[in-house]
Enzyme design. Sequence first.
Site, PDB file in Angstrom:
ATOM      1  N   HIS A   1       1.020  -1.006  -0.073  1.00 26.40           N
ATOM      2  CA  HIS A   1      -0.112   0.026  -0.143  1.00 26.40           C
ATOM      3  C   HIS A   1       0.900   1.198   0.090  1.00 26.40           C
ATOM      4  O   HIS A   1       1.672   1.344   0.890  1.00 26.40           O
ATOM      5  CB  HIS A   1      -0.971   0.124   1.091  1.00 26.40           C
TER       6      HIS A   1
ATOM      7  N   CYS B   1      -0.652   1.988  -5.137  1.00 25.49           N
ATOM      8  CA  CYS B   1      -1.308   3.102  -5.666  1.00 25.49           C
ATOM      9  C   CYS B   1      -0.231   4.119  -5.726  1.00 25.49           C
ATOM     10  O   CYS B   1       0.660   4.204  -5.045  1.00 25.49           O
ATOM     11  CB  CYS B   1      -2.572   3.257  -4.506  1.00 25.49           C
TER      12      CYS B   1
END
Length: 344
Positions: free
Chosen positions: A195, A237
């Site tokens: 992440h 991301c």
Amino acid sequence: MASASMYQRAALAVAVATALVAVLMGVLPVAKPEWFVPGEQLDAVTRFFQSKSTSAPNITSMNASGNARATTHTNNWAVLVGTSKFWFNYRHLANTLGMYRTVKRLGMPDSHIILMLSDDIACNPRNRYPGSVWASSDRHLDLYGDDVEVDYRGYEVTVTNLLRLLTGRVPAHTPRSKRLDSDEHSNVFLYMTGHGGDEFLKFQDSEEMSAYDLADAIEQMWEKRRYHELLFMIDTCQASTMASRLYSPNVLAVGSSVKDESSYSYNTDYDVGLPLIDRYTRAVLEFMEQVTRTSTATLQDLFSSVDQVDTFSTQQVRSDLYGRPLEHVRVTDFLGSVAQVQLT
């Protein structure tokens, strides 16, 4: 008193004479080597250093300090990092294991692969298939299997440990399996997944690595002659922002998404109860399944094969620090074995 003064002057004279002799003994071998070395040995030494200064094969580039660097590529290393823990991040560990299986299949030995997994999802009590990790719902390929060597596991996967690994600043007692023993002839493949956000990647949901941390670590690698070329691939991301601060030579970077954009998981498996893999890594692995050890497929072929329609995100390649056209760089220059040797 007179005798004491004379003694002091005599001692000073002896000290000065001794110092002069020491200086002469240090200078004379340099100024007049023929007085100390037989003529045939002196000629041999002279010819040796003249040949080294005139031939110097495989040396063309310089580092930031102006030191010549070797340009021969003789070995590959892979550092594969899954930074997420917890069962619901199953896909991040599957991403990493998929890359691990690929580089092993293409001939890279475990001794040249550093595998960092921050959680053991294969043995998680919620895993309906204990000891197995899958990347697709048909479950035809167990990514974990019985031939996986995890070098850093669980709470060993930290920002500090990764930075120390890359820069070679590990404690003296660290076993060889936890060392990146690359050199100036090594191509290094660095893959990271987890992440992330704008210029950071989370580790264990408790700390972050910044783009500056990574850039400075890679610069240390360059200065310490720890890579020949480096391929950095990241699936998270806003992935490309982790490469935004890189400034070292011979580095190629590719991210699964651009700034302010998410990376997406692939379809949910309802037996496991979670997505099994991320879309970008799945696209890369699908291409790599067609690659063999003798394949001529290039990095340009790999990057061109990634379709935004399938990944839902925008792949970004940063090649301004890299010196070769991507259509001339084979995928196996980073993700496979190398059969070249360096003659000395």
